[in-house]
Enzyme design. Structure first.
Site, short mmCIF file in Angstrom:
data_model
loop_
_atom_site.label_atom_id
_atom_site.label_comp_id
_atom_site.label_asym_id
_atom_site.label_seq_id
_atom_site.Cartn_x
_atom_site.Cartn_y
_atom_site.Cartn_z
CG ASP A 154 -3.63 -9.63 5.34
OD1 ASP A 154 -3.47 -8.31 5.51
OD2 ASP A 154 -4.51 -9.85 5.06
CG HIS A 168 -4.89 -12.34 0.49
ND1 HIS A 168 -4.42 -13.09 -0.01
CD2 HIS A 168 -4.77 -10.95 0.90
CE1 HIS A 168 -3.50 -12.40 -0.35
NE2 HIS A 168 -3.71 -10.70 0.13
CD1 TRP A 221 -1.34 -3.40 6.57
CD2 TRP A 221 -2.80 -1.84 6.48
NE1 TRP A 221 -2.44 -3.91 5.81
CE2 TRP A 221 -3.04 -3.07 5.19
CE3 TRP A 221 -3.73 -0.90 6.13
CZ2 TRP A 221 -4.22 -2.45 4.11
CZ3 TRP A 221 -4.72 -0.04 4.62
CH2 TRP A 221 -4.84 -1.38 3.66
CD GLU A 247 -4.01 -10.11 -3.24
OE1 GLU A 247 -3.47 -9.00 -2.67
OE2 GLU A 247 -3.58 -11.24 -3.78
CG ASP A 292 0.01 -11.73 2.72
OD1 ASP A 292 0.70 -13.36 3.48
OD2 ASP A 292 0.14 -11.21 1.25
NE ARG A 343 0.90 -12.56 -3.61
CZ ARG A 343 -0.18 -11.96 -3.47
NH1 ARG A 343 -0.57 -12.64 -4.48
NH2 ARG A 343 -0.39 -11.34 -2.90
CD GLU A 344 3.37 -10.99 -0.18
OE1 GLU A 344 3.58 -10.29 0.83
OE2 GLU A 344 3.28 -10.33 -1.30
#
Length: 841
Positions: free
Chosen positions: A458, A750, A517, A733, A446, A450-451
């Site tokens: 995505d 993003h 998703w 994002e 993503d 951060r992650e």
């Protein structure tokens, strides 16, 4: 006549250590050929060329392997010749295809691990491992097979065996731990050698996912390597990790993919100690179909600015995923990586600090590398960061010559390009490409900050754009296999692949299974079939598709949202992200967001995915399943129409028109409503995560091309060009990633909203696939927005397809061998053209 070219095995032209026993072969026809009539494959065995039968077929993509299946470590050189309208070709240049270790029984090496206390994440060091190898006679061929629970760099006598990085990558390690194969023949003369490795946490036990939990696949890192040496005299010796190997601490005192890498160069390695031999087994060992992660490009800074003595801010001029190489001049240094600057000109990472209030301790933004003890150069290879700016603390005077930005991502083969007369649209296209590159680090992430998680939504959204830009066949298949590896028994799918175990447990487990998703399991394989003609990926993943859709069907039939009347075809239960992040939306009251009815989105996706499942079943020859899913899709569409009529938001109208949910008699009204909503928003988009890629195509396809161009060229928020005008070099994002006051919000890299560039490819330039592998495609430029010229090229499996047009001039079309194009000219007529270059209009 020339020979076929670009011979590949399973999309690879470097088929060393391949994981398929019978890899499929692809090639391009000789230059000037119009069509293939037949082909013949051959391979070398014991210096003899063994040719198969001539096959009467026009197939040249993913053609079955000739001869017997490969054995572990077996190497064959394959070649092809074809018969076309030009006659019989020469044999192609041979492609060396060599299998990796394909069976658990092939392994004699043992997993080894340092015996150090694990320490507290993310402040864990990297460890050195070593073992001695004696080569007692001349070497003909040598292969190193290696993997790790963690990430590793392998060396022989201190020399890296490859420029691959972050190996073995990010996977569901208990199911897929990938093994790399290296040709190390040139590193092994007769004599004693030291086989070594640098071992760090990586994804295996480092910080991962939304919660940044550690130790998610294990608490102890381990390394496995087997060196197979074939000698000139025909004998073979096998060496491997195991008893006799040693470990020591390294100068890398912290190595975490998010926190960063810290080195103490004044520190000498600790005393060497025996490793622990650990039983990790071999059943999970496999070979990735994806290319490796590598350093793929280097950038010089756009500027270096001194903030105060000993502190500089470096601007690469481009947001990337990677690292910097820094000339130290003997100094210590601290490097803080960021996507934005604060008002004082210093880097800021506040917007990258995760807000996870239920954790016992707040999370940091990470992304800090440091080195003490000086030296000539610092280049941390056990981590990567998402950044454009770096605050460098330490060296006295810093210039652009002292800093190099190193771009790191999966080494994907470029396939598509675009250009046009509007410089801002060119910058938007570049930003979308860079955003994808920044998030193609072993998995589709993503964000690179951060992650760094493989969010399914995505990739579901962006995959059609990605297949135009790069060859993502193996990259996607690797990810899909991890997606289904831990599919719930009831068919549910995780938000991410790989799925961090911490987010499969407790209350976070309930946040999985969202429509749009989980539907990636259907829609991504379908895109791979369309681009690459890969029916095998459909067959492999079909059972997982069925489990996912059966779950959704059951949920719709047996439960309902408390605010709705039951309808067995309306999916209104379970957790759903919905449209997610529409302009102005801020789901601050998360419990209320979770409880909200999002059935208008979920039911739309149930109709869309079941329709695709019917198509998949048709390709696979399962007529019964095709009929079942077609009927189910029709039932869901009817229910959606009865429940929701003509929606009242931009996103739901776009989705309904794109998914064929609006009855014919109401389409004009729905389109008019969409246009009205866009105008009422000041000619701004109002879509969020899921519908944004379809907004402009839906308008263009329903008679409002001019409005589509107005939205594309809108330069106030929310819009794409507002990002560009505010300095974005990657896609944000949020629509207001950097607000009017210059304050950054959330991730600035993003890629999902960058899927808009498919409109540039398919509408502005006018290049669109009609049949799998681009056997047939459409060329239909739809000029607007004051654009005076545009061009696009896509390297199909058959060769480059191109279009270029200029106002007042001809449309130039290039069709690859074996393909045809339907060309719709601006003046109206449609013509069919075959291979070659055509100047039309």
């Amino acid at each position: 006549m020339t020979a076929p070219s670009h011979l590949h095995a399973e999309h690879r032209n470097d088929a060393l250590g391949i994981g398929e026993r019978r890899p499929r072969l692809s090639w391009r026809l000789p230059e000037g050929a119009t069509r293939q009539l037949a082909y013949q494959l051959a391979y070398e065995l014991a210096d003899e060329l063994i040719a198969g039968e001539r096959v009467e077929s026009d197939a040249n993509v993913l053609v079955p392997w000739p001869g017997d299946a490969l054995r572990s470590g077996e190497r064959r050189e394959v070649r092809v010749r074809v018969w076309t309208d030009l006659g019989e070709s020469d044999w192609s240049v041979p492609l060396a295809v060599e299998a990796g270790l394909l069976e658990a029984a092939d392994w004699t090496a043992q997993w080894v691990a340092p015996t150090a206390e694990p320490g507290r994440a993310p402040q864990r060091p990297a460890y050195l491992l070593r073992g001695e190898v004696v080569v007692d006679r001349p070497v003909r061929r040598a292969r190193l097979y290696a993997t790790a629970h963690g990430i590793y760099e392998a060396t022989i006598d201190g020399v890296r065996v490859s420029d691959d990085e972050l190996t073995p990558g990010y996977t569901e390690y208990a199911v897929h731990t990938h093994v790399q194969t290296y040709d190390v023949t040139a590193l092994l003369a007769e004599g004693r050698h030291e086989l070594g490795a640098l071992l760090a946490d990586g994804w295996y036990r480092g910080q991962v996912g939304m919660t940044r939990a550690s130790d998610q696949w294990g608490e102890v890192t381990a390394f496995l390597a087997q060196l197979v040496v074939d000698h000139e005299d025909g004998t073979r010796t096998v060496h491997g990790t195991g008893v006799g190997w040693e470990w020591a601490t390294s100068q890398v005192v912290v190595a975490d993919l998010i926190e960063g890498q810290h080195e103490d160069r004044g520190r000498t390695p600790g005393d060497w100690a025996p490793v622990a031999v650990v039983d990790r087994g071999y059943d999970a060992l496999s070979i990735s179909p994806a290319p490796p992660v590598r350093p793929v490009e280097e950038l010089r800074p756009a500027s270096v600015t001194g903030l105060r003595p000993g502190v500089h801010v470096v601007d690469l001029g481009q947001n990337i995923n990677g690292r910097v190489r820094l000339t130290l001049h003997g100094s210590d240094a601290v490097l803080t990586h960021a996507e934005a600057l604060g008002p004082d000109g210093d880097v800021t990472t506040d917007h990258l600090t995760p807000d996870v209030p239920f954790l016992p301790e707040p999370l940091t933004a990470g992304q800090v590398d440091r080195v003490v003890g000086g030296g000539e150069e610092f280049e941390p290879r056990l981590t990567t960061h998402g950044f454009q700016y770096v605050r460098v603390e330490g060296p006295g005077r810093l210039t652009c010559d002292d800093v190099t930005g190193v771009v790191v991502h999966t080494d994907l083969e470029p396939r598509g390009s675009f250009g046009c007369s509007d410089e801002r649209l060119q910058r938007l296209h570049d930003a979308a490409v860079w955003s994808f590159r920044g998030n193609a680090c072993d998995i589709p992430t993503d964000c690179p900050t951060r992650e760094r998680a493989g969010w399914t939504g995505d990739w579901q959204i962006f995959a059609p754009t990605a297949t135009y830009l790069y060859d993502v066949a193996g990259f996607s298949l690797k990810w899909l296999r991890d997606l289904v590896a831990v599919q719930w028994e009831d068919g549910n799918l995780g938000n991410m692949a790989p799925m961090p175990p911490a987010e499969r447990a407790g209350f976070l487990a309930k946040l999985n299974g969202s429509a749009g998703w989980g539907d990636a399991i259907v829609l991504v394989p379908w895109e791979l079939y369309g681009e690459y003609g890969d029916t095998a990926v459909l067959a492999e993943l079909w059972p997982a598709m069925v489990r996912w859709l059966d779950r959704a069907e059951l949920m719709a039939a047996t439960a309902h949202h408390p605010d709705r009347e039951p309808n067995p075809y309306v999916w209104d239960t379970g957790f759903h992200w919905g449209e997610w992040l529409e302009p102005g939306e801020d789901p601050g009251d998360f419990p209320a967001f979770v409880a909200a009815d999002k059935s208008i989105v979920a039911t739309a996706y149930l109709a869309w995915s079941t329709r695709h499942a019917a198509a998949v079943a048709g390709v696979l020859g399962d007529e019964e399943a095709a009929a079942r899913y077609a009927a189910l899709s029709e039932g869901v569409v009817a229910a959606w129409r009865a429940e929701f009529g003509v929606p009242t938001t931009q996103a739901n109208l776009v989705r309904a028109l794109r998914f064929g949910l609006i009855p014919d008699e109401l389409i004009d009204r729905a389109v008019a409503d969409l246009v009205r909503l866009v105008r009422e928003a000041g000619t701004h988009l109002g879509t969020g995560f899921l519908a944004t890629p379809d907004l402009l195509p839906v308008l263009a396809d329903h008679g409002h091309l001019d409005l589509a161009y107005e939205l594309l060229l809108q330069d106030t928020t929310p819009s794409w060009l507002a990002m560009i005008d505010r300095g974005a070099t990657t896609v944000w994002e949020r629509w207001e990633g950097i607000d009017e006051h210059g304050v950054p919000h959330e991730s600035l890299n993003h890629y999902s909203k960058g899927a808009v560039i498919s409109f540039l490819h398919r509408y502005v330039a006018g290049l669109e696939r009609l049949e799998p592998t681009w056997r047939r495609f459409r060329v239909q430029p739809r000029p607007g927005g004051g654009i005076t010229w545009a061009e696009a090229e896509h390297v199909t499996p058959h060769g480059p397809a191109r279009v270029s047009w200029r106002a007042g001039g001809p449309t130039v079309v290039v069709v690859p061998p074996g393909c045809s194009a339907e060309v719709v000219l601006p003046s109206g007529p449609t013509v069919e053209v075959g291979p070659g270059e055509h100047h039309l209009g």
